[in-house]
Write a protein that holds these residues in place. Structure first.
Motif, short mmCIF file in Angstrom:
data_model
loop_
_atom_site.label_atom_id
_atom_site.label_comp_id
_atom_site.label_asym_id
_atom_site.label_seq_id
_atom_site.Cartn_x
_atom_site.Cartn_y
_atom_site.Cartn_z
N UNK A 185 15.81 -58.06 25.94
CA UNK A 185 15.41 -57.04 26.91
C UNK A 185 14.06 -57.41 27.54
N UNK A 186 13.92 -57.08 28.82
CA UNK A 186 12.74 -57.50 29.56
C UNK A 186 11.46 -56.75 29.14
N UNK A 187 11.63 -55.62 28.49
CA UNK A 187 10.45 -54.84 28.10
C UNK A 187 9.98 -55.15 26.68
N UNK A 188 10.50 -56.23 26.10
CA UNK A 188 10.12 -56.60 24.74
C UNK A 188 9.39 -57.93 24.75
N UNK A 189 8.37 -58.03 23.93
CA UNK A 189 7.61 -59.27 23.80
C UNK A 189 7.30 -59.49 22.32
N UNK A 190 6.79 -60.66 22.00
CA UNK A 190 6.42 -60.94 20.62
C UNK A 190 4.90 -60.86 20.51
N UNK A 191 4.44 -60.16 19.50
CA UNK A 191 3.00 -60.02 19.31
C UNK A 191 2.70 -59.40 17.97
N UNK A 192 1.40 -59.14 17.75
CA UNK A 192 0.99 -58.55 16.48
C UNK A 192 0.65 -57.08 16.66
N UNK A 193 1.18 -56.26 15.79
CA UNK A 193 0.87 -54.84 15.80
C UNK A 193 -0.50 -54.65 15.16
N UNK A 194 -1.43 -53.97 15.84
CA UNK A 194 -2.76 -53.78 15.26
C UNK A 194 -2.78 -52.78 14.10
N UNK A 195 -1.71 -52.01 13.97
CA UNK A 195 -1.66 -50.97 12.94
C UNK A 195 -1.09 -51.49 11.62
N UNK A 233 4.33 -47.25 32.83
CA UNK A 233 4.28 -47.96 34.10
C UNK A 233 3.15 -48.99 34.08
N UNK A 234 3.22 -50.02 34.93
CA UNK A 234 2.15 -51.03 34.97
C UNK A 234 0.80 -50.39 35.26
N UNK A 235 -0.18 -50.82 34.51
CA UNK A 235 -1.52 -50.25 34.65
C UNK A 235 -1.86 -49.28 33.54
N UNK A 236 -0.84 -48.63 33.01
CA UNK A 236 -1.06 -47.68 31.90
C UNK A 236 -0.02 -47.92 30.80
N UNK A 237 0.12 -49.20 30.45
CA UNK A 237 1.13 -49.57 29.46
C UNK A 237 0.71 -49.18 28.04
#
Length: 53
Positions: A14-24, A36-40
């Motif tokens: 899916x285009x709205x998914x990326x790989x990264x680290x959760x800070x929590x 929306x872009x700008x307030x993701x």
């Protein structure tokens, strides 16, 4: 008879998914981008917590 060339299907996620680290929960995995872009905002797949990017 020639060789039939079939197109290899490249699986795209899916285009709205990326790989990264959760800070929590500090796990590296799939992060879903919401808003929306700008307030993701992002949501962690593992702990289901929402956080600012």
């Amino acid at each position: 008879m020639g060789r039939r060339k079939t197109q290899k299907i490249i699986r795209t996620g899916p285009k709205n998914a990326t790989t990264g680290m959760c800070p929590l929960c500090k796990t590296i995995g799939k992060i879903f981008i919401l808003g929306s872009p700008g307030e993701e905002r992002a949501k962690c797949e593992k702990c289901r917590q929402e956080f600012e990017l």
